[in-house]
Motif scaffolding. Structure first.
Motif, PDB file in Angstrom:
ATOM      1  N   ALA A  90       0.843  -1.199   0.000  1.00  0.00           N
ATOM      2  CA  ALA A  90       0.000   0.000   0.000  1.00  0.00           C
ATOM      3  C   ALA A  90       0.875   1.244   0.000  1.00  0.00           C
ATOM      4  N   GLN A  91       0.310   2.357  -0.492  1.00  0.00           N
ATOM      5  CA  GLN A  91       1.122   3.558  -0.710  1.00  0.00           C
ATOM      6  C   GLN A  91       0.786   4.722   0.225  1.00  0.00           C
ATOM      7  N   ASP A  92      -0.038   4.505   1.235  1.00  0.00           N
ATOM      8  CA  ASP A  92      -0.346   5.555   2.202  1.00  0.00           C
ATOM      9  C   ASP A  92      -1.012   4.913   3.416  1.00  0.00           C
ATOM     10  N   PRO A  93      -1.073   5.618   4.539  1.00  0.00           N
ATOM     11  CA  PRO A  93      -1.627   4.998   5.756  1.00  0.00           C
ATOM     12  C   PRO A  93      -3.108   4.678   5.655  1.00  0.00           C
ATOM     13  N   ILE A  94      -3.872   5.471   4.915  1.00  0.00           N
ATOM     14  CA  ILE A  94      -5.305   5.219   4.823  1.00  0.00           C
ATOM     15  C   ILE A  94      -5.576   3.915   4.072  1.00  0.00           C
ATOM     16  N   SER A  95      -4.935   3.740   2.922  1.00  0.00           N
ATOM     17  CA  SER A  95      -5.146   2.498   2.172  1.00  0.00           C
ATOM     18  C   SER A  95      -4.558   1.304   2.921  1.00  0.00           C
ATOM     19  N   THR A  96      -3.472   1.508   3.660  1.00  0.00           N
ATOM     20  CA  THR A  96      -2.887   0.417   4.447  1.00  0.00           C
ATOM     21  C   THR A  96      -3.888  -0.085   5.479  1.00  0.00           C
ATOM     22  N   TYR A  97      -4.472   0.829   6.228  1.00  0.00           N
ATOM     23  CA  TYR A  97      -5.455   0.469   7.244  1.00  0.00           C
ATOM     24  C   TYR A  97      -6.687  -0.170   6.597  1.00  0.00           C
ATOM     25  N   ALA A  98      -7.136   0.407   5.480  1.00  0.00           N
ATOM     26  CA  ALA A  98      -8.332  -0.109   4.804  1.00  0.00           C
ATOM     27  C   ALA A  98      -8.100  -1.533   4.299  1.00  0.00           C
ATOM     28  N   LEU A  99      -6.961  -1.793   3.695  1.00  0.00           N
ATOM     29  CA  LEU A  99      -6.686  -3.124   3.153  1.00  0.00           C
ATOM     30  C   LEU A  99      -6.564  -4.160   4.257  1.00  0.00           C
ATOM     31  N   ARG A 100      -5.940  -3.786   5.366  1.00  0.00           N
ATOM     32  CA  ARG A 100      -5.840  -4.725   6.476  1.00  0.00           C
ATOM     33  C   ARG A 100      -7.233  -5.084   7.011  1.00  0.00           C
ATOM     34  N   ARG A 101      -8.102  -4.113   7.099  1.00  0.00           N
ATOM     35  CA  ARG A 101      -9.466  -4.360   7.596  1.00  0.00           C
ATOM     36  C   ARG A 101     -10.255  -5.304   6.688  1.00  0.00           C
ATOM     37  N   MET A 102      -9.968  -5.281   5.382  1.00  0.00           N
ATOM     38  CA  MET A 102     -10.761  -6.055   4.438  1.00  0.00           C
ATOM     39  C   MET A 102     -10.199  -7.441   4.153  1.00  0.00           C
ATOM     40  N   MET A 103      -9.052  -7.773   4.730  1.00  0.00           N
ATOM     41  CA  MET A 103      -8.461  -9.088   4.479  1.00  0.00           C
ATOM     42  C   MET A 103      -9.242 -10.194   5.162  1.00  0.00           C
ATOM     43  N   LYS A 104      -9.640 -11.201   4.384  1.00  0.00           N
ATOM     44  CA  LYS A 104     -10.309 -12.363   4.976  1.00  0.00           C
ATOM     45  C   LYS A 104      -9.301 -13.294   5.626  1.00  0.00           C
ATOM     46  N   LYS A 105      -8.089 -13.321   5.089  1.00  0.00           N
ATOM     47  CA  LYS A 105      -6.981 -14.030   5.722  1.00  0.00           C
ATOM     48  C   LYS A 105      -5.787 -13.095   5.731  1.00  0.00           C
ATOM     49  N   ARG A 106      -4.938 -13.226   6.703  1.00  0.00           N
ATOM     50  CA  ARG A 106      -3.821 -12.290   6.851  1.00  0.00           C
ATOM     51  C   ARG A 106      -2.774 -12.540   5.771  1.00  0.00           C
ATOM     52  N   VAL A 107      -2.496 -11.486   5.017  1.00  0.00           N
ATOM     53  CA  VAL A 107      -1.469 -11.499   3.980  1.00  0.00           C
ATOM     54  C   VAL A 107      -0.412 -10.474   4.371  1.00  0.00           C
ATOM     55  N   PRO A 108       0.869 -10.778   4.174  1.00  0.00           N
ATOM     56  CA  PRO A 108       1.904  -9.776   4.471  1.00  0.00           C
ATOM     57  C   PRO A 108       1.600  -8.442   3.779  1.00  0.00           C
ATOM     58  N   LEU A 109       1.647  -7.379   4.567  1.00  0.00           N
ATOM     59  CA  LEU A 109       1.274  -6.054   4.071  1.00  0.00           C
ATOM     60  C   LEU A 109       2.436  -5.085   4.276  1.00  0.00           C
ATOM     61  N   VAL A 110       2.945  -4.537   3.176  1.00  0.00           N
ATOM     62  CA  VAL A 110       4.005  -3.537   3.208  1.00  0.00           C
ATOM     63  C   VAL A 110       3.369  -2.177   2.949  1.00  0.00           C
ATOM     64  N   SER A 111       3.821  -1.176   3.678  1.00  0.00           N
ATOM     65  CA  SER A 111       3.294   0.174   3.487  1.00  0.00           C
ATOM     66  C   SER A 111       4.432   1.144   3.204  1.00  0.00           C
ATOM     67  N   SER A 112       4.272   1.943   2.170  1.00  0.00           N
ATOM     68  CA  SER A 112       5.216   3.042   1.918  1.00  0.00           C
ATOM     69  C   SER A 112       4.613   4.322   2.479  1.00  0.00           C
ATOM     70  N   VAL A 113       5.335   4.973   3.352  1.00  0.00           N
ATOM     71  CA  VAL A 113       4.878   6.232   3.943  1.00  0.00           C
ATOM     72  C   VAL A 113       5.641   7.362   3.250  1.00  0.00           C
ATOM     73  N   HIS A 114       4.919   8.161   2.485  1.00  0.00           N
ATOM     74  CA  HIS A 114       5.562   9.186   1.654  1.00  0.00           C
ATOM     75  C   HIS A 114       5.553  10.575   2.298  1.00  0.00           C
ATOM     76  N   GLY A 115       4.810  10.747   3.376  1.00  0.00           N
ATOM     77  CA  GLY A 115       4.741  12.067   3.983  1.00  0.00           C
ATOM     78  C   GLY A 115       4.114  11.989   5.360  1.00  0.00           C
ATOM     79  N   ALA A 116       3.838  13.139   5.920  1.00  0.00           N
ATOM     80  CA  ALA A 116       3.222  13.241   7.239  1.00  0.00           C
ATOM     81  C   ALA A 116       1.844  13.860   7.057  1.00  0.00           C
ATOM     82  N   LEU A 117       0.819  13.022   7.048  1.00  0.00           N
ATOM     83  CA  LEU A 117      -0.528  13.442   6.692  1.00  0.00           C
ATOM     84  C   LEU A 117      -1.057  14.544   7.603  1.00  0.00           C
ATOM     85  N   ALA A 118      -0.916  14.376   8.906  1.00  0.00           N
ATOM     86  CA  ALA A 118      -1.452  15.366   9.841  1.00  0.00           C
ATOM     87  C   ALA A 118      -0.766  16.719   9.663  1.00  0.00           C
ATOM     88  N   ARG A 119       0.542  16.695   9.476  1.00  0.00           N
ATOM     89  CA  ARG A 119       1.279  17.950   9.296  1.00  0.00           C
ATOM     90  C   ARG A 119       0.971  18.586   7.943  1.00  0.00           C
TER      91      ARG A 119
END
Length: 345
Positions: free
Chosen positions: A90-119
């Motif tokens: 996944a390419q951002d924290p929102i999609s990372t969280y969303a994809l983890r929530r939708m997994m029916k079975k746990r698959v290794p999940l890598v996340s690229s964090v490109h910035g600081a969303l709150a800032r």
């Protein structure tokens, strides 16, 4: 994403890219017939997300907008399917969280964090409300929402890739142990860069003036208004320069007005979005990146490859790209006076 996909495919892996198509408002799998109608799902969700049922979503418009976007993404991911993959990136924290929530079975999940969303969101709001302070913004629900989303995304990933030590430190502060954070600076395909640099420049400049260049979005967070303020100061002492501004964004007309008020509109060339930055850089003497927040701008690396020592703002990930006085110059963000002193140093 394309660079990564191409390289993995060369190594014999089967790679699927999932993305959003703006015009058709769909989520799709690249080079496949699979797609998901985001607009239809959005309309289905709306009745269930009214202020009476979900008051927390309506504290601020930004919260509602991002949350319904996440719900729609989750619906699309569920329909398009996650079951056939051995690894998901996944390419951002929102999609990372969303994809983890939708997994029916746990698959290794890598996340690229490109910035600081709150800032980053602070600067987006400051572009609308110039007098807004960080303290005032951090008291708003939208700040807490983005911080929580960053934390949920970080903890949903099995491995996190960051392009700078600055981003890595922020992820670590969210409670992610260092062994799960890997720093991989952005790379550029040198052959593709050199091939483009050898082509004729899409912008032709003459007159023997010094050429200053910026390439990027025209948004508050990019600090172009700081650069124009600095050029207004430069203009008081010398006029043998021109500044090429490549890009587009919501502040374009405001930046034109700022330049006119400073009397330097004749020295600025707004060239729009360019499809060949490397060739255009061949005409530049100075490259500037005045961003108020930026992780590791490609345009700075492109300038360095063109043999130009860049001037960057001394904030976030950019100081990691330049050794002050040796490979470029670093000046305080939002300091037009400091930038002015270096434009012709």
């Amino acid at each position: 994403m394309k660079q990564l996909s191409d390289k993995l495919s060369e190594q014999g892996h089967s790679v699927t890219l999932m993305g959003s198509h703006v015009e058709s408002n769909t989520l799709y799998l690249l080079n496949q017939e699979s797609y998901f109608d985001k607009h239809a799902y959005y309309n289905t969700l709306l009745p269930y997300l009214d202020p009476l049922r979900s008051p927390h979503l309506h504290l601020e418009h930004g919260i509602f907008s991002f949350e319904i976007g996440r719900y729609v993404f989750e619906g699309g991911a569920a329909v398009l399917g996650l079951e056939d993959y051995d690894l998901i990136h996944a390419q951002d924290p929102i999609s990372t969280y969303a994809l983890r929530r939708m997994m029916k079975k746990r698959v290794p999940l890598v996340s690229s964090v490109h910035g600081a969303l709150a800032r980053e969101s602070y600067y987006e709001y400051k572009g609308i409300e110039p007098e807004l302070t960080k303290e005032e913004y951090e008291s708003r629900p939208i700040w807490s929402y983005f911080r929580r989303i960053e934390q949920l995304g970080a903890h949903a990933a099995d491995l996190i890739l960051v392009s700078s030590k600055w981003i890595g430190q922020l992820v670590n502060e969210l409670g992610v142990p260092p062994e799960r954070i890997h720093t991989l600076p952005y790379g550029i395909n040198l052959k593709q860069y050199n091939d483009k640099a050898a082509l004729p420049s899409p912008v032709q400049l003459g007159g023997g003036h010094k050429v200053i260049m910026y390439a990027g979005r025209f948004e508050y967070i990019k600090g172009v208004h700081v650069l124009i303020g600095a050029l207004g100061l430069v203009h008081r002492s010398r006029q043998d320069w021109v500044c090429v501004l490549a890009g587009s964004g919501s502040l374009l007309e405001e930046l034109r007005s700022q330049a006119a008020a400073l009397g330097i509109q004749g020295h600025l060339v707004f060239v729009g979005n360019l499809d060949n930055i490397p060739a255009t850089l061949q005409q530049a003497d100075i490259y500037v990146q005045p961003s108020l927040q930026d992780t590791q701008p490609y345009s700075v690396t492109e300038a360095q490859l063109a043999g130009i020592a860049p001037i960057v703002a001394g904030t976030t990930g950019m100081p990691e790209m330049v050794k002050h006085g040796e490979t470029g110059w670093i000046f305080p963000a939002e300091d037009s006076g400091g930038w002015r002193s270096c434009c012709f140093c």
